[in-house]
Enzyme design. Structure first.
Site, PDB file in Angstrom:
ATOM      1  N   TYR A 141       0.806  -1.223   0.000  1.00 13.30           N
ATOM      2  CA  TYR A 141       0.000   0.000   0.000  1.00 13.30           C
ATOM      3  C   TYR A 141       0.840   1.275   0.000  1.00 13.30           C
ATOM      4  CZ  TYR A 141      -4.692  -1.967   0.514  1.00 13.30           C
ATOM      5  OH  TYR A 141      -5.885  -2.599   0.298  1.00 13.30           O
ATOM      6  N   ASP A 246      -5.280  -6.875   4.462  1.00 17.07           N
ATOM      7  CA  ASP A 246      -6.538  -6.417   3.858  1.00 17.07           C
ATOM      8  C   ASP A 246      -7.370  -7.631   3.450  1.00 17.07           C
ATOM      9  OD1 ASP A 246      -8.445  -4.631   2.743  1.00 17.07           O
ATOM     10  OD2 ASP A 246      -7.608  -5.032   0.765  1.00 17.07           O
ATOM     11  N   ASP A 250     -10.862  -9.660   5.596  1.00 18.82           N
ATOM     12  CA  ASP A 250     -12.201  -9.897   5.027  1.00 18.82           C
ATOM     13  C   ASP A 250     -12.540 -11.385   5.079  1.00 18.82           C
ATOM     14  OD1 ASP A 250     -12.395  -7.157   4.359  1.00 18.82           O
ATOM     15  OD2 ASP A 250     -13.450  -7.616   2.499  1.00 18.82           O
TER      16      ASP A 250
HETATM   17  C1  IPM Z   1     -10.004  -1.601   4.395  1.00 15.08           C
HETATM   18  C2  IPM Z   1     -10.539  -1.127   3.076  1.00 15.08           C
HETATM   19  C3  IPM Z   1      -9.578  -0.133   2.467  1.00 15.08           C
HETATM   20  C4  IPM Z   1      -8.246  -0.816   2.249  1.00 15.08           C
HETATM   21  C5  IPM Z   1     -10.099   0.452   1.150  1.00 15.08           C
HETATM   22  C6  IPM Z   1     -11.420   1.167   1.343  1.00 15.08           C
HETATM   23  C7  IPM Z   1      -9.084   1.348   0.516  1.00 15.08           C
HETATM   24  O1  IPM Z   1     -10.779  -2.198   2.239  1.00 15.08           O
HETATM   25  O2  IPM Z   1      -9.882  -0.781   5.319  1.00 15.08           O
HETATM   26  O3  IPM Z   1      -9.708  -2.785   4.525  1.00 15.08           O
HETATM   27  O4  IPM Z   1      -8.041  -1.459   1.226  1.00 15.08           O
HETATM   28  O5  IPM Z   1      -7.414  -0.711   3.132  1.00 15.08           O
HETATM   29 MN    MN Z   2     -10.340  -4.113   3.073  1.00 20.96          MN
END
Ligand code: IPM
Ligand code: MN
Length: 357
Positions: A141, A246, A250
């Protein structure tokens, strides 16, 4: 008697379902504040894709300064379809500004199976209870907005520094020490393929040497994806590079009923802000359908961070008990029966009731 404790908190409602979620969290925060008698001064600020569309910035410089001066901040999800930068990436996001700007290097993402929640796994409530600590200021990132290339090729760079890994690893070990878990930190990487992530593992091990009371474990990210589904019970704290965190957070969220239930904290040595891990779901915005639990649990994480541990525990107990005794019922996609506002009222009432006993 000394004056009651008081905290100053910046709140950004965000886009899409953000305002409904934040209103719900404010209602529950207010119930906790009233029940436990501390002060909370809320400084509402605008931020996100809506603001970007009308003003060209996602956050006004004064708002950023207000966050730096506050004890903490809470934000709703941000982002709107069609609000894009020329390179095709999303505009109006706050992650780049706040995570880097506040040097909030530890992205703390608890994954806990709550009672009464239908999860795709066979686990019972409480059996899944771990925290993903996602490095938040570098890794892949760091390339955000800076990819290089031509019309024929494009590259993002995964950069890992010693300082970056040291501090996030230390955060993970300290967290494992504080938790009542297995006192174990799992380093998730891809040290078998990528030099940057082999380095991540090496530095993690060096830091781990100074925590002899905490068990250390290594897992490749692909194996971790499988283990988080097949044996999530065995995890306590996991630490990993930004992009891996990330994705795997999820995945973890999905195993406990969806990311609509998952809070997070972006924590640095000086500043911190708290937000759900999901997006702004513009398709259901303003319809009173969104699940406010992620935002409410983010508010609880914030309270914990500013030293209101009892209030944080009270909110978590209220969520657990409302789900357990079916006062709060979540549909198959996590939508609360009776709507967002009803869920907020139910949880605020549960906070008041639990505090009175
Ligand atoms: C998260 C989100 C963000 C990320 C997006 C909205 C840029 O998915 O906080 O996990 O990728 O970090
Ligand atoms: Mn995310």
């Amino acid at each position: 008697m000394s004056a009651a404790r008081s905290h100053r908190v910046v709140v950004i409602k965000g886009d899409g379902i953000g305002p409904e979620l934040v209103d719900a969290a404010l209602e529950v925060l207010d119930a906790a504040r009233g029940a436990l008698g501390f002060g909370l001064e809320i400084d509402l600020r605008e931020g996100g894709a809506g603001l970007y569309r009308k003003s060209g910035v996602s956050l006004a410089p004064e708002s950023f300064e207000a966050i730096k001066a506050a004890d903490a901040a809470m934000k709703g999800p941000v982002g709107l379809p069609g609000v894009r930068l020329p390179d095709g990436t999303e505009a109006g996001l706050l992650g780049g500004i706040l995570r880097i700007g506040l040097d909030a290097y530890a992205n703390v993402r608890p994954v806990r199976l709550l009672p009464g929640v239908e999860a795709p796994l066979k686990a019972k409530a409480g059996e899944i209870d771990y925290v993903i600590v996602r490095e938040n200021t570098e890794g892949l990132y760091l390339s955000r907005g800076k990819g290089v290339g031509t019309s024929e090729a494009m590259a993002d760079t995964l950069l890992v520094t010693r300082k970056g890994v040291e501090r996030v690893a230390r955060y993970a070990f300290e967290l494992a020490r504080r938790r009542n878990g297995a006192k174990q930190v799992t380093c998730v990487d891809k040290a078998n393929v990528l030099a940057s992530l082999a380095f991540f593992r090496r530095v993690f091990d060096e830091v781990g040497e100074t925590y002899p009371d905490i068990r250390r474990e290594h897992l490749y990210a692909d194996a971790a994806a499988q283990a988080l589904v097949l044996e999530p019970q065995r995890f306590d704290v996991l630490v990993m590079e930004n992009f891996l965190g990330d994705i795997l957070s999820d995945l973890g969220g999905a195993t406990v009923g969806g990311i609509g239930l998952c809070p997070s904290g972006n924590i640095g040595d000086k500043h911190a802000y708290f937000e759900p891990i999901h997006g702004s779901a513009p398709d259901i915005a303003g319809q009173d359908k969104a699940n406010p639990v992620s935002q409410i649990l983010s508010a609880a994480l914030m309270l914990e961070h500013i030293g209101e541990r009892d209030a944080a525990a009270l909110i978590r107990r209220a969520v657990d008990s409302a789900l357990k005794n079916k006062k709060l019922i979540l549909g198959p996609f996590g939508q609360p029966e009776g709507g967002t506002r009803h869920a907020a009222e139910t949880l605020a009432a549960a906070v008041r009731q639990l505090a009175a006993h």
